[in-house]
Design a protein around this motif. Structure first.
Motif, PDB file in Angstrom:
ATOM      1  N   VAL A   1       1.133  -1.234   0.311  1.00  0.00           N
ATOM      2  CA  VAL A   1      -0.365  -0.253   0.150  1.00  0.00           C
ATOM      3  C   VAL A   1       0.741   1.180   0.191  1.00  0.00           C
ATOM      4  CG1 VAL A   1      -1.546   0.562   1.190  1.00  0.00           C
ATOM      5  CG2 VAL A   1      -1.720  -0.860   1.557  1.00  0.00           C
ATOM      6  N   SER A   2       1.682   1.579   0.526  1.00  0.00           N
ATOM      7  CA  SER A   2       2.622   2.252   0.971  1.00  0.00           C
ATOM      8  C   SER A   2       3.238   2.951  -0.794  1.00  0.00           C
ATOM      9  CB  SER A   2       3.803   2.254   1.614  1.00  0.00           C
ATOM     10  OG  SER A   2       4.694   3.160   1.531  1.00  0.00           O
ATOM     11  N   ALA A   3       3.832   1.928  -1.197  1.00  0.00           N
ATOM     12  CA  ALA A   3       4.285   1.477  -2.693  1.00  0.00           C
ATOM     13  C   ALA A   3       3.455   2.401  -3.567  1.00  0.00           C
ATOM     14  CB  ALA A   3       4.577   0.754  -3.140  1.00  0.00           C
ATOM     15  N   ALA A   4       2.035   1.897  -3.541  1.00  0.00           N
ATOM     16  CA  ALA A   4       1.105   2.343  -4.137  1.00  0.00           C
ATOM     17  C   ALA A   4       0.734   4.187  -3.872  1.00  0.00           C
ATOM     18  CB  ALA A   4      -0.656   1.413  -4.715  1.00  0.00           C
ATOM     19  N   VAL A   5       0.775   4.524  -2.838  1.00  0.00           N
ATOM     20  CA  VAL A   5       0.924   5.689  -2.489  1.00  0.00           C
ATOM     21  C   VAL A   5       2.085   6.988  -3.153  1.00  0.00           C
ATOM     22  CG1 VAL A   5       1.153   7.920  -0.184  1.00  0.00           C
ATOM     23  CG2 VAL A   5      -0.889   5.188  -0.120  1.00  0.00           C
ATOM     24  N   LYS A   6       3.134   6.214  -3.277  1.00  0.00           N
ATOM     25  CA  LYS A   6       3.968   6.978  -3.561  1.00  0.00           C
ATOM     26  C   LYS A   6       4.246   7.175  -4.769  1.00  0.00           C
ATOM     27  CE  LYS A   6       7.038   5.694   0.367  1.00  0.00           C
ATOM     28  NZ  LYS A   6       7.885   5.129   0.782  1.00  0.00           N
ATOM     29  N   GLY A   7       4.318   5.461  -5.702  1.00  0.00           N
ATOM     30  CA  GLY A   7       3.854   5.621  -6.671  1.00  0.00           C
ATOM     31  C   GLY A   7       5.247   5.640  -7.241  1.00  0.00           C
ATOM     32  N   ASP A   8       5.988   5.008  -7.357  1.00  0.00           N
ATOM     33  CA  ASP A   8       7.224   5.650  -7.411  1.00  0.00           C
ATOM     34  C   ASP A   8       7.457   4.472  -8.552  1.00  0.00           C
ATOM     35  OD1 ASP A   8       8.376   7.562  -6.108  1.00  0.00           O
ATOM     36  OD2 ASP A   8       8.951   6.666  -4.646  1.00  0.00           O
ATOM     37  N   PRO A   9       8.805   4.586  -9.971  1.00  0.00           N
ATOM     38  CA  PRO A   9       8.598   3.094 -10.489  1.00  0.00           C
ATOM     39  C   PRO A   9       9.346   2.016  -9.236  1.00  0.00           C
ATOM     40  CG  PRO A   9       9.878   4.858 -11.265  1.00  0.00           C
ATOM     41  CD  PRO A   9       9.194   5.119 -10.057  1.00  0.00           C
ATOM     42  N   LEU A  10       9.081   0.702  -9.432  1.00  0.00           N
ATOM     43  CA  LEU A  10       9.432  -0.341  -8.938  1.00  0.00           C
ATOM     44  C   LEU A  10      10.149  -1.384  -9.863  1.00  0.00           C
ATOM     45  CD1 LEU A  10       6.117  -0.960  -7.021  1.00  0.00           C
ATOM     46  CD2 LEU A  10       8.646   0.159  -6.034  1.00  0.00           C
ATOM     47  N   PRO A  11      10.476  -2.112  -9.922  1.00  0.00           N
ATOM     48  CA  PRO A  11      11.477  -3.718 -10.708  1.00  0.00           C
ATOM     49  C   PRO A  11      11.082  -4.662 -10.936  1.00  0.00           C
ATOM     50  CG  PRO A  11      12.737  -3.635  -8.213  1.00  0.00           C
ATOM     51  CD  PRO A  11      11.840  -2.508  -8.077  1.00  0.00           C
ATOM     52  N   GLY A  12      11.461  -5.502 -11.473  1.00  0.00           N
ATOM     53  CA  GLY A  12      10.444  -6.195 -11.820  1.00  0.00           C
ATOM     54  C   GLY A  12       8.998  -6.713 -12.277  1.00  0.00           C
ATOM     55  N   ARG A  13       8.931  -7.136 -11.443  1.00  0.00           N
ATOM     56  CA  ARG A  13       7.292  -7.831 -11.186  1.00  0.00           C
ATOM     57  C   ARG A  13       6.443  -6.989 -10.176  1.00  0.00           C
ATOM     58  NH1 ARG A  13       5.839 -13.227 -14.121  1.00  0.00           N
ATOM     59  NH2 ARG A  13       6.936 -12.731 -16.014  1.00  0.00           N
ATOM     60  N   ILE A  14       7.656  -5.857  -9.185  1.00  0.00           N
ATOM     61  CA  ILE A  14       6.772  -5.395  -8.033  1.00  0.00           C
ATOM     62  C   ILE A  14       5.871  -4.780  -8.151  1.00  0.00           C
ATOM     63  CG2 ILE A  14       7.321  -4.560  -6.712  1.00  0.00           C
ATOM     64  CD1 ILE A  14       9.730  -5.660  -5.795  1.00  0.00           C
ATOM     65  N   GLY A  15       5.929  -3.794  -9.600  1.00  0.00           N
ATOM     66  CA  GLY A  15       4.461  -3.167 -10.181  1.00  0.00           C
ATOM     67  C   GLY A  15       3.748  -3.469 -10.624  1.00  0.00           C
ATOM     68  N   ALA A  16       3.173  -4.967 -10.533  1.00  0.00           N
ATOM     69  CA  ALA A  16       1.646  -5.571 -11.573  1.00  0.00           C
ATOM     70  C   ALA A  16       0.969  -5.802  -9.736  1.00  0.00           C
ATOM     71  CB  ALA A  16       2.439  -7.291 -11.283  1.00  0.00           C
ATOM     72  N   PHE A  17       1.196  -5.737  -8.377  1.00  0.00           N
ATOM     73  CA  PHE A  17       0.680  -6.173  -7.995  1.00  0.00           C
ATOM     74  C   PHE A  17       0.565  -4.122  -7.067  1.00  0.00           C
ATOM     75  CE2 PHE A  17       4.773  -7.179  -5.105  1.00  0.00           C
ATOM     76  CZ  PHE A  17       4.474  -6.352  -4.204  1.00  0.00           C
TER      77      PHE A  17
END
Length: 244
Positions: free
Chosen positions: A160-176
């Motif tokens: 959820v924290s990553a979704a709030v920040k919206g920063d680019p993520l490596p690999g397939r982390i961004g998928a979820f």
């Protein structure tokens, strides 16, 4: 008459049968076959465990009562014996299914003070709904008979924290993370802490997605055989609060 581990003692058994031959067959708690000096106990087959709870409200109350015991340090640790292992070896009848986050700090059986065979658990980062997760929950409810699904989110959720920040993520982390962003946008302008609000919003969003994405689950809900609830787990205290 003497008994050894529930069986009739060998000498008394032979006297009872009136036979002194090498092979003797009889029945005590199971059948006993003597082969020379060795006794082989054949236990009767164990009955399959029956469904424990079929009412969604009762299932939810059982979970919340277990969480209350957990946070009050009064755990009963039910259904965690070797006898329970033998009982469920014939089949499983979980009374609830949990769609939870993969976070190592949120083990559902401990959080709800349950044991072997009680909960059918699907875990994925961010407790998001996916085709595989839907299929697993359809199996838990339509096949195994669980009358309750709980989508369980938690505070300090990295997804959820990553979704709030919206920063680019490596690999397939961004998928979820992408599957959580719509929930974040729903509360972006709401007063209070955006991350905390997003945890609750994500639980509610995933509950709605479950209800809308599966005809099987919708049918069970319509027949009042299933409830889909949502909970927020507080990492620091262990308390689960219903939010959907």
């Amino acid at each position: 008459m003497s008994r050894i581990n529930g069986f009739v003692g060998r000498r008394n058994f032979i006297k009872l049968a009136g036979i002194g031959s090498v092979a003797v067959g009889a029945s005590a708690t199971g059948s006993i076959i003597w082969q020379g000096e060795k006794a082989i106990a054949q236990q009767p087959s164990k009955p399959e465990p029956k469904p424990q709870i079929v009412d969604p409200q009762e299932a939810l109350k059982t979970l919340m009562d277990g969480n209350k015991r957990f946070i009050e340090d009064k755990r009963m640790n039910p259904n965690q014996s070797k006898l329970r292992l033998q009982e469920i070896s014939a089949g499983q009848y979980p009374f609830a299914a949990i769609l939870g986050c993969g976070d190592s700090r949120v083990p559902a059986e401990i959080v709800f003070d349950q044991g072997f065979g009680d909960l059918f658990i699907v875990r994925v980062a961010g407790n998001i709904v996916s085709p595989e997760g839907i299929g697993s929950l359809e199996f838990a409810t339509a096949v195994l008979g669980a009358p309750l699904i709980v989508v369980l989110g938690h505070t300090k959720c990295g997804a959820v924290s990553a979704a709030v920040k919206g920063d680019p993520l490596p690999g397939r982390i961004g998928a979820f993370v992408e599957e959580i962003k719509p929930a974040v946008e729903m509360v972006r302008n709401k007063p209070g802490n955006l991350e905390d609000n997003s945890v609750i919003s994500n639980v509610q969003y995933q509950v709605k997605r479950l209800e809308e994405s599966s005809t099987i689950l919708r049918s069970l809900i319509k027949e009042k055989k299933l409830r889909i609830a949502g909970g927020r787990y507080e990492i620091a205290t262990g308390k689960v609060t219903l939010v959907a």
